[in-house]
Enzyme design. Structure first.
Site, PDB file in Angstrom:
ATOM      1  N   GLU A 797      20.495 -45.368   6.788  1.00  0.00           N
ATOM      2  CA  GLU A 797      21.944 -44.742   6.470  1.00  0.00           C
ATOM      3  C   GLU A 797      22.232 -43.314   7.665  1.00  0.00           C
ATOM      4  OE1 GLU A 797      25.058 -43.881   3.030  1.00  0.00           O
ATOM      5  OE2 GLU A 797      23.385 -44.013   2.255  1.00  0.00           O
ATOM      6  N   CYS A 831      29.305 -38.703   3.090  1.00  0.00           N
ATOM      7  CA  CYS A 831      29.976 -39.609   2.694  1.00  0.00           C
ATOM      8  C   CYS A 831      31.434 -39.962   2.695  1.00  0.00           C
ATOM      9  CB  CYS A 831      28.862 -40.810   2.740  1.00  0.00           C
ATOM     10  SG  CYS A 831      29.197 -41.253   0.108  1.00  0.00           S
TER      11      CYS A 831
END
Length: 882
Positions: A797, A831
């Site tokens: 990620e 994020c």
């Protein structure tokens, strides 16, 4: 001996009290209301029958036609909330088409006797006829309109819909200015009604907003004062007054900035209250969200204690209390005690409450122990009656104002009060008119004073208020909606709410899950309600005690002490030593990999249920050691306390989520179809040893999340924390061991990038879960691809630049809050951190306010911890995850 004076502790203890226990208390406190039920029911029946015989008008008529139990009502609520603030025609047309297309508005035309409702319906019918081209051609006027408007196109649709919204908004707004409102009030005042004007200061986003609202309140008070003087100063009861929202007068009116907000607000409120006192009119502080109550109580107490403010015996100072709150009765008792302590008479407006939906959702998202409000409407009704009985029993201290449209509540108040009590009723502008007209008819010349709560301002400013009123009064359980339904018998509207609640089992609404129970198959992480002083103050004291602790971290099973030991300092205070870390060596990595490989078959053989139980135990252990985790989040990672709480909760949620996945995927084999005589089964197993590499920006949540996933699947884990936050990683792994996960199954290997490279290059590693930069992910991918042996799995990620897309229908206040949170919470290193906000140029120009740096807002926009030195760390210090 007189009873002990109620203290603030009783209010605090009731904040999120277990609902069954709280309702048992309210039922006892509502005993006086039960005793007068026959009289209350008799008067309520008269009011309902009389009101139904009258022609409904205003919002009552609208809610009869378009209740929120209908598709039309929901569509109108959504449209009314957004349309009037949309500046561009393209978005307005798309919004109208989305909300109104497919609804046959002509079915409602003529159903109501209200001119207002039919005017709105006619405009909506023009829109709906054009938008829904799929409907069969209708005869008569409707078909002619459809053909005519179809030729004219989108501008007519837009104009018709805007007109319907303006008609609706006009019924909620009493006047665009205070002068207009006072002029409109003249006929009602001639009938003996009075008014409380709400200047619609919903919330200030900047100090410039707060100053604008302050000037608005100041000007309104001056105008009302002139009006009162011109009519002979009739006094608090007969004169119009004003309601003030504290969140409109300071942009940081919240518990995280309590001291600064109170210091700034008190002189502003006092100046406004002096204006009201000099005019002998009422000045009411409105009720807001539950987490703001403590601040409001502090300000109310300070004002009531001001002898100079009350020197002339002024009785117009007041506050609003919300009966749906579990704290309502203790708050009534606190207010009475406060008034008696200073020999004041305080005006108390008792309302049901207007933030129920958001209070429920806020508590569920926050993972709190319980709700601050009741989960059944009848419980709120009982609480209201319990509060009313106490208010009426304190005439020396309280002038009660009962805000209600409920005929039974009116009947109960009248019965409780008797013939000589001083009090008044209040209703919203446009609502409850028929009920109160019938009450006036029954009372004759001995009328109870009635005050109209009258919103003042432009229609755009009213939108949040409008939606709350629609939600509160248009819901199927609302008395307004049920009274309008002729199929609901009068007896169903005049029952005893105390008896109804007492007979319920359970008294809590089972359709509304507690915050801990919102996820199927697993528990929600425990929240920490920092707005509650009974939670916050002891926590802060415990964290203060942990500041002196020096932590140690190192490899789970080091071969020797040959690794380098380095100090770990706070990122926001480099002189503050948090602990020491001994970094793993290459030999430590090799030993850990062999230990993990040896432990993996036995771990995998445990099965999903057993592994899930251990992950759940780890989650519980994290929560049991919350203080240590929060302390390290603040000290080592530089997080503010609210962000530290979120970090802990996310880690716990990861553990429980992957525990539930282990039960679902790894407990039973799956029978597969196959030819006769052949049996095929699918079972899931771990791949071997997994390496997890975490970033510094989420040093616990993203450290434990991928590790929990690997453990749930039957893998063993080599967990490398970020170089900057090894202490949190070490604590997390020790807590996992304490919960029963074997130390060979999850091991911590702290260090820099060289340690990470040694881990990912080790031949026993079957997979890597990495969170960090794209460049580092590519390096890991190439390293794994270049190894001999089976191909390893890479789960990566990686970071990116996010944009927040702002549609022109969005609420500016909500956009402002979300942009600030996204850009600056966790120093923007998360994020959901938005690098830029993208909006229409026209909308940006229209909504842009003053530069916050010019009014001091910027320094107050920093996410506030409880240690002023606890600031987000340096965003440049190494690699952060997405």
């Amino acid at each position: 001996m007189p009873p002990a004076e109620p203290t603030r502790a009783a209010v605090r203890a009731a904040y999120r009290q277990e609902e069954e226990a709280c309702l048992a208390e309210r039922l006892r406190e509502a005993t006086p209301a039960r005793a007068v039920h026959p009289q209350a029911a008799a008067l309520a029946a008269q009011l309902v029958e009389g009101a139904r015989a009258r022609k409904a008008s205003g919002l009552d008529a609208f809610l009869q036609a378009y209740g929120l139990g209908t598709d039309e009502g929901i569509a109108l609520m959504c449209l009314a909330e957004a349309l009037l603030r949309v500046p561009d025609t393209a978005t307005a047309d798309a919004l109208i088409h989305d909300k109104l297309g497919g609804i046959d508005w002509s079915e409602h035309l003529g159903d109501s006797s209200s001119t207002f409702v039919n005017a709105a319906t006619f405009s909506l019918m023009l829109t709906g006829r054009v938008l829904d081209q799929r409907r069969a051609q209708a005869a008569g006027l409707g078909a002619s309109l459809k053909r005519a408007v179809g030729r004219l196109g989108e501008p007519v649709i837009r104009t018709a819909t805007l007109q319907a919204m303006k008609i609706l908004g006009g019924q909620f707004v009493f006047g665009r200015t205070i002068d207009e409102a006072l002029a409109r009030a003249t006929p009602e005042r001639a009938r003996g009604l009075s008014h409380s004007f709400d200047m619609l200061g919903e919330a200030a986003m900047t100090f410039a907003d707060a100053e604008r609202y302050r000037l608005s309140y100041q000007a309104a008070l001056a105008t009302i004062a002139r009006e009162a003087k011109a009519t002979g100063n009739p006094g608090v009861v007969r004169s119009p007054g004003i309601s003030v929202k504290l969140s409109a007068l300071h942009p940081r009116y919240e518990f995280l900035h309590a001291d600064a907000a109170k210091a700034a607000l008190l002189p502003v409120l006092r100046d406004l209250a002096v204006q009201a006192r000099d005019a002998d009119i009422h000045f009411t502080i409105d009720a807001e969200e539950a987490e703001r109550l403590e601040l409001s109580m502090d300000l109310v107490a300070a004002l009531v204690a001001d002898d100079e403010l009350f020197a002339g015996g002024w009785q117009g100072f007041g506050l609003a209390l919300q009966a749906y709150s579990k704290r309502a009765v203790p708050l009534v008792e606190w207010t009475i005690a406060l008034a008696r302590r200073h020999s004041r008479t305080i005006m108390v407006r008792l309302v049901k409450g207007a933030y129920w939906d958001s209070e429920i959702k806020h508590s569920q998202v926050g993972g709190f122990a319980d709700f601050p409000v009741f989960t059944r409407k009848v419980a709120t009704d009982v609480s209201y009656l319990a509060c009313a009985a106490k208010l009426l029993a304190a005439p020396d201290a309280i002038y009660p104002a009962f805000a209600t449209h409920n005929a039974y509540t009116i009947g109960a108040i009248k019965a409780l009060a008797g013939s000589d009590a001083r009090f008044e009723f209040q209703r919203l502008h446009g609502m409850g008119e028929e009920v109160y007209e019938e009450l006036a008819k029954i009372e004759g010349n001995a009328r109870t004073p009635v005050r109209i709560y009258a919103p003042v301002g432009g229609h755009k400013d009213l939108l949040a208020y409008l939606v709350r009123r629609l939600l509160e009064n248009g819901a199927n359980s609302s008395f307004v909606n049920r009274m309008a339904d002729a199929e609901v018998p009068v007896a169903a509207l005049t029952g005893d709410p105390v008896a109804e609640l007492e007979a319920l089992t359970p008294r809590r609404n089972p359709a509304i899950p507690l915050p801990g129970d919102i996820f199927p198959g697993r528990a929600n992480s425990l929240g920490i309600d920092l707005a509650d002083p009974l939670v916050r103050r002891p926590l802060v004291e415990r964290l203060e005690g942990l500041k002196a602790k020096v932590w140690e971290a190192g490899a789970t099973s080091p071969i020797s002490e040959s690794g380098s030991t380095r100090p770990i300092h706070s990122p926001h205070d480099r002189t503050s030593l948090v602990g020491h870390c001994t970094d793993a060596t290459g030999d430590d990595v090799d030993l850990a990999a062999h230990r993990a490989a040896a432990a993996q078959p036995g771990w995998d053989a445990l099965g999903g249920e057993h592994r899930a139980a251990l992950l759940d135990a780890a989650a519980a252990t994290f929560e049991a050691h919350a203080d240590e985790i929060l302390s390290l989040c603040c000290r080592e990672a530089g997080k503010t306390l609210p962000d530290a709480v979120l970090e802990l909760r996310e880690a716990v949620d990861f553990l429980r989520y992957y525990a539930s996945e282990a039960r679902r995927l790894f407990t039973h084999d799956t029978q597969l179809p196959g030819p006769t005589g052949e049996t095929n089964r699918l079972s899931h197993h771990g791949r071997g040893v997994f390496a997890t590499i975490a970033p510094w920006n989420f040093p616990l949540a993203i450290f434990i999340g991928p590790a929990a996933a690997a453990l749930a699947a039957g893998n063993t884990v080599l967990a490398k924390p970020a170089e900057q936050t090894p202490l949190l990683g070490g604590l997390a792994v020790r807590l996992c061991h304490h919960a029963g996960i074997p130390d060979g199954v999850i091991q911590v290997l702290p260090g820099d990038g060289m340690v990470g490279a040694a881990i990912t290059a080790h031949p026993l590693v079957a997979g890597v879960a990495f969170t960090g930069s794209t460049d580092t992910a590519r390096i890991i991918n190439r390293a794994l691809a270049g190894r001999d042996g089976p191909l390893a799995t890479l789960v990566a990620e990686t970071g990116g630049q996010n944009a927040m897309l702002v549609d022109s229908s969005a609420l500016p206040e909500q956009v402002t809050r979300d942009v600030i949170a996204s850009a600056f919470q966790s120093a923007g290193q998360r994020c959901l951190g938005a690098a830029r906000a993208v909006s229409s140029g026209r909308r940006c120009r229209r909504d842009a306010g003053d530069d916050p740096r010019r009014d001091g807002s910027a320094r107050n926009r920093r996410p506030g911890g409880f240690d002023d030195r606890c600031r987000p760390g340096d965003r440049r210090r190494g690699e952060a995850g997405p």
